[in-house]
Write a protein that holds these residues in place. Structure first.
Motif, PDB file in Angstrom:
ATOM      1  N   ALA A  64      -7.879  26.290  44.607  1.00 17.82           N
ATOM      2  CA  ALA A  64      -8.236  26.023  43.484  1.00 17.82           C
ATOM      3  C   ALA A  64      -8.710  26.867  42.640  1.00 17.82           C
ATOM      4  O   ALA A  64      -7.737  26.507  41.271  1.00 17.82           O
ATOM      5  CB  ALA A  64      -9.865  25.721  44.047  1.00 17.82           C
ATOM      6  N   LEU A  65      -7.996  28.403  42.420  1.00 19.50           N
ATOM      7  CA  LEU A  65      -8.149  29.140  40.886  1.00 19.50           C
ATOM      8  C   LEU A  65      -7.012  28.796  40.834  1.00 19.50           C
ATOM      9  O   LEU A  65      -6.141  28.618  39.619  1.00 19.50           O
ATOM     10  CB  LEU A  65      -8.386  30.546  41.415  1.00 19.50           C
ATOM     11  N   LYS A  66      -5.897  28.747  41.620  1.00 22.15           N
ATOM     12  CA  LYS A  66      -4.574  28.742  41.074  1.00 22.15           C
ATOM     13  C   LYS A  66      -3.984  27.653  40.437  1.00 22.15           C
ATOM     14  O   LYS A  66      -3.265  27.392  39.629  1.00 22.15           O
ATOM     15  CB  LYS A  66      -3.186  28.496  42.069  1.00 22.15           C
ATOM     16  N   ALA A  67      -4.395  25.921  40.792  1.00 23.30           N
ATOM     17  CA  ALA A  67      -4.494  24.984  40.674  1.00 23.30           C
ATOM     18  C   ALA A  67      -4.794  25.072  38.854  1.00 23.30           C
ATOM     19  O   ALA A  67      -4.574  24.927  38.034  1.00 23.30           O
ATOM     20  CB  ALA A  67      -5.315  24.051  41.391  1.00 23.30           C
ATOM     21  N   THR A  68      -6.073  25.711  38.503  1.00 22.04           N
ATOM     22  CA  THR A  68      -6.800  25.608  37.549  1.00 22.04           C
ATOM     23  C   THR A  68      -5.968  26.547  36.721  1.00 22.04           C
ATOM     24  O   THR A  68      -6.165  26.431  35.418  1.00 22.04           O
ATOM     25  CB  THR A  68      -8.035  26.126  37.480  1.00 22.04           C
ATOM     26  N   ASN A 111      -3.083  27.490  36.550  1.00 17.26           N
ATOM     27  CA  ASN A 111      -2.021  26.425  36.192  1.00 17.26           C
ATOM     28  C   ASN A 111      -1.857  25.201  35.232  1.00 17.26           C
ATOM     29  O   ASN A 111      -1.050  24.797  33.943  1.00 17.26           O
ATOM     30  CB  ASN A 111      -1.245  25.696  37.288  1.00 17.26           C
ATOM     31  N   GLU A 112      -3.230  25.155  35.252  1.00 21.64           N
ATOM     32  CA  GLU A 112      -3.577  23.638  34.252  1.00 21.64           C
ATOM     33  C   GLU A 112      -3.757  23.940  33.064  1.00 21.64           C
ATOM     34  O   GLU A 112      -3.742  23.918  32.047  1.00 21.64           O
ATOM     35  CB  GLU A 112      -5.527  22.646  35.340  1.00 21.64           C
ATOM     36  N   LEU A 113      -4.719  25.414  33.489  1.00 20.99           N
ATOM     37  CA  LEU A 113      -4.968  26.121  32.001  1.00 20.99           C
ATOM     38  C   LEU A 113      -3.896  27.093  30.983  1.00 20.99           C
ATOM     39  O   LEU A 113      -3.842  26.134  29.666  1.00 20.99           O
ATOM     40  CB  LEU A 113      -5.483  27.946  31.989  1.00 20.99           C
ATOM     41  N   LEU A 114      -2.322  27.417  31.724  1.00 20.68           N
ATOM     42  CA  LEU A 114      -1.344  26.961  31.592  1.00 20.68           C
ATOM     43  C   LEU A 114      -0.379  26.174  30.430  1.00 20.68           C
ATOM     44  O   LEU A 114       0.242  26.316  29.425  1.00 20.68           O
ATOM     45  CB  LEU A 114      -1.087  28.038  32.518  1.00 20.68           C
ATOM     46  N   ASP A 115      -0.653  25.186  31.459  1.00 24.21           N
ATOM     47  CA  ASP A 115       0.058  24.356  30.843  1.00 24.21           C
ATOM     48  C   ASP A 115      -0.572  23.777  29.572  1.00 24.21           C
ATOM     49  O   ASP A 115       0.181  23.297  28.477  1.00 24.21           O
ATOM     50  CB  ASP A 115       0.060  23.137  31.904  1.00 24.21           C
ATOM     51  N   LEU A 116      -2.002  23.351  29.810  1.00 26.55           N
ATOM     52  CA  LEU A 116      -2.280  22.753  28.071  1.00 26.55           C
ATOM     53  C   LEU A 116      -2.120  24.215  27.344  1.00 26.55           C
ATOM     54  O   LEU A 116      -2.110  23.730  25.720  1.00 26.55           O
ATOM     55  CB  LEU A 116      -4.464  22.675  28.693  1.00 26.55           C
ATOM     56  N   ALA A 117      -2.395  25.747  27.660  1.00 25.24           N
ATOM     57  CA  ALA A 117      -2.079  26.367  26.586  1.00 25.24           C
ATOM     58  C   ALA A 117      -1.077  26.488  25.424  1.00 25.24           C
ATOM     59  O   ALA A 117      -0.706  26.872  24.616  1.00 25.24           O
ATOM     60  CB  ALA A 117      -2.660  27.848  26.847  1.00 25.24           C
ATOM     61  N   GLN A 118       0.174  26.099  26.497  1.00 22.97           N
ATOM     62  CA  GLN A 118       1.233  26.119  25.963  1.00 22.97           C
ATOM     63  C   GLN A 118       1.702  25.366  25.274  1.00 22.97           C
ATOM     64  O   GLN A 118       2.863  25.192  24.631  1.00 22.97           O
ATOM     65  CB  GLN A 118       2.537  26.763  27.411  1.00 22.97           C
ATOM     66  N   GLY A 119       1.118  23.745  25.663  1.00 25.34           N
ATOM     67  CA  GLY A 119       1.648  22.715  25.149  1.00 25.34           C
ATOM     68  C   GLY A 119       0.756  22.604  23.507  1.00 25.34           C
ATOM     69  O   GLY A 119       1.606  22.356  22.071  1.00 25.34           O
TER      70      GLY A 119
END
Ligand SMILES: [Fe+2]
Ligand SMILES: [Fe+2]
Length: 160
Positions: free
Chosen positions: A95-99, A101-109
């Motif tokens: 769950a931590l890894k999925a969160t 990756n979601e965080l990094l996708d949002l921040a990079q976008g």
């Protein structure tokens, strides 16, 4: 130095840290190691977002309004806050890894939108003089001495 140039410099460092955190989340099987990488990212990312909101976004409100691009940028800051909090409370490594990756996708976008759209709008509506003044405020807030502005520069030129 213009505030937008200072913020782009902060982005450059954070881009490197995004890569490190993504790599750690992909490769590590140690939840503590991933949490440690996220903790460093959290500190720098929250400080960056706070700097943007207090120095830049509030200056743009009267030009761009609080909806539109500024509304999107603020909503994404809140989304990043929420995902950082979710990562901080995750007890399961998957769950931590999925969160993360979601965080990094949002921040990079989010960074791409600021670099490609918002900072250019800021330069158009605020102009160079105002952005330089805000850049001085950024340097004071960040503890950075700008060339020619500090006593060390005056002292070294006298000594030379
Ligand atoms: Fe931002
Ligand atoms: Fe940013």
């Amino acid at each position: 130095m213009k505030l937008t140039d200072a913020l782009l410099g902060e982005h450059a460092v954070l881009h490197d840290l995004f890569g490190h955190v993504r790599e750690t989340a992909a490769k590590s099987g140690d939840i503590g190691e991933i949490r440690g990488a996220v903790a460093v990212l959290e500190r720098l990312l929250l400080s960056h977002a706070r700097t943007e909101e207090t120095l830049l976004f509030c200056q743009l409100d009267s030009h761009l309004g609080q909806v539109g691009p500024l509304g999107v940028m603020r909503a994404e800051h809140r989304g990043i806050d929420d995902l950082l909090a979710a990562a901080g409370s995750a007890t399961d490594i998957a769950a931590l890894k999925a969160t993360v990756n979601e965080l990094l996708d949002l921040a990079q976008g989010h960074f791409q939108k600021e670099e490609g759209v918002l900072f250019g709008m800021a330069e158009q509506v605020l102009g160079e003089a105002a952005l330089n003044e805000l850049g001085d405020q950024w340097a004071t807030a960040r503890g950075v001495i700008l060339a020619g502005a500090g006593p060390a520069c005056a002292g070294s030129s006298e000594a030379g």
